[in-house]
Write a protein that holds these residues in place. Structure first.
Motif, short mmCIF file in Angstrom:
data_model
loop_
_atom_site.label_atom_id
_atom_site.label_comp_id
_atom_site.label_asym_id
_atom_site.label_seq_id
_atom_site.Cartn_x
_atom_site.Cartn_y
_atom_site.Cartn_z
N ARG A 184 13.64 28.19 13.96
CA ARG A 184 12.34 28.64 13.46
C ARG A 184 11.70 27.56 12.60
NH1 ARG A 184 11.06 33.86 13.91
NH2 ARG A 184 9.79 33.84 12.04
N GLN A 185 10.44 27.24 12.95
CA GLN A 185 9.68 26.27 12.16
C GLN A 185 8.80 26.97 11.13
OE1 GLN A 185 7.13 23.67 14.41
NE2 GLN A 185 6.16 22.79 12.59
N HIS A 186 8.11 28.01 11.56
CA HIS A 186 7.22 28.75 10.67
C HIS A 186 7.95 30.00 10.19
CE1 HIS A 186 3.89 26.10 11.62
NE2 HIS A 186 4.23 26.21 12.89
N GLU A 260 7.10 26.49 5.67
CA GLU A 260 7.83 25.49 6.44
C GLU A 260 8.78 24.70 5.55
OE1 GLU A 260 5.29 23.56 9.74
OE2 GLU A 260 3.87 23.96 8.12
#
Length: 386
Positions: A184-186, A260
């Motif tokens: 997961r980035q966001h 982030e």
């Protein structure tokens, strides 16, 4: 399901109050929710910001609910009272909760089931105008609209005139260095993250940090081209759950924009709500005060903004702006008045009202404003005047 007269800490939920959340509401009568026998119940020890009661007396016609992860007063009012807008009635009976945005796993709530709506879809007049992001003391009267609330605070942009990195350094900011899920980035509310500040830096269990993100670099004034600096935006709040010597494990408690890895963290201070106070001196032409502010940036780098949006102006505390000031948004219009065959046509200039904005943050040479009312889209270069 909750068992009467038992308050198991294992069934814990934390408030992730989502002010302004758009949901499809189905008001159901909670006729099957069981009451509990009146009596005294001991509350198990748990981690909470509030001085919760160590034992509670359950009145006739009421029941207890132990807060679990994901609970909100809004949802609990829908479940037990048949109407989520009745959430202040729960808050009213649990006055040890100082802020309804924050309830914690294991917190005990008394809920008066006699206040449940009598028919599906009915909304008591005393709460019909309330929303779950209103955080002042509950009254039976309709609450006034807020000009600035918590959900605005965690979306607020501001200028860092010397650059974002210099601002983070001056604030002693930590950094969000990782998250539990590598895919997961966001990141969103409820996710586990890691930060580079720990007990050796004074970080403790329960400490909250405001999450900051750099959203624009080297912004220039739209008219003068003067360098205004970088734009930093507040995007959420996290809470430390496990401090280690040099780093900590934390939970994202609130956010409306994506968090982030690499975002920065500064100590969180609970913001104050600002009431909505609209001006009435809006008749055209609007008088523009000398040295009035100009809109130089809009949140998310928009060129056009409207009600509820955040803008940054090129005047600040050094120019006399104060938090709570309400400014009029004004547009200047020049029009010809000379003969059609005149090569150098004569012109006149006038102004007209296009909205109002509330000053919500001031820095030395700039200020952040929330647009309260607009009759047209607010553009970069428009004037905000006292």
């Amino acid at each position: 399901m909750h068992q009467p007269n038992r308050l198991p800490v294992g069934r814990r939920r934390a408030l992730a109050m989502a002010p302004g959340l758009l949901v499809a509401l189905t008001f159901a009568v909670p006729a099957l929710v069981a009451q509990e026998p009146a009596g005294t119940i001991k509350v198990e020890t748990h981690s909470s910001k509030w001085d919760y009661p160590k034992e509670i007396q359950v009145p006739e016609g009421s029941r207890t609910h132990i807060v679990e992860k994901g609970d909100t007063l809004w949802d609990l009012a829908g479940k037990y009272l048949g109407n989520p807008y009745a959430w202040p009635q729960i808050w009213e009976l649990n006055q040890w909760i100082k802020d309804p945005h924050w309830i914690y796993p294991g917190d005990p709530l008394i809920i008066d089931l006699t206040r449940a709506v009598a028919t599906a879809g009915s909304v008591p007049e005393s709460v019909s105008g309330l929303q779950p992001d209103r955080r002042g003391a509950y009254t039976a009267a309709r609450r006034p609209e807020l000009g600035f609330a918590f959900q605005d605070f965690i979306q607020l942009p501001f200028f860092a005139p010397d650059g974002a990195e210099a601002h983070y350094k001056s604030q002693g900011a930590f950094t969000l260095t990782g998250n539990r899920r590598d895919d997961r980035q966001h990141l969103a509310e409820g996710e586990t993250v890691y930060m580079n500040g720990g007990s050796e830096q004074g970080v403790k269990v329960g400490d909250r940090f405001l999450i900051l993100k750099t959203v624009a670099r080297k912004v220039k004034h739209p008219a003068t081209k003067h360098k205004m600096g970088d734009v930093v935006q507040q995007v959420g709040v996290l809470r430390v759950v496990t401090p280690q010597p040099k780093g900590s494990v934390a939970i994202i408690e609130r956010c409306l924009d994506g968090v982030e890895v690499g975002d920065h963290l500064v100590r969180f201070t609970e913001p104050a709500n600002l009431p909505l106070q609209l001006r009435t001196d809006t008749t055209d032409p609007v008088k523009v005060a000398p040295n009035s502010a100009v809109v130089v940036f809009a949140r998310d780098a928009h060129d056009h903004t409207a009600n509820g949006d955040m803008v940054i102006v090129d005047k600040g505390a050094n120019d006399g702006l104060k938090v709570g000031d309400v400014l009029l948004a004004v547009r200047t219009k020049t029009f010809p008045v000379g003969p059609d065959d005149d090569r150098k046509k004569a012109t006149e200039t006038t102004t007209h009202y296009i909205g109002q904005a509330l000053v919500v943050r001031t820095d030395a040479q700039s200020a952040t404003c929330r647009l309260l009312r607009t009759t047209e889209e607010i553009l970069l270069g428009d004037t905000l005047t006292h």
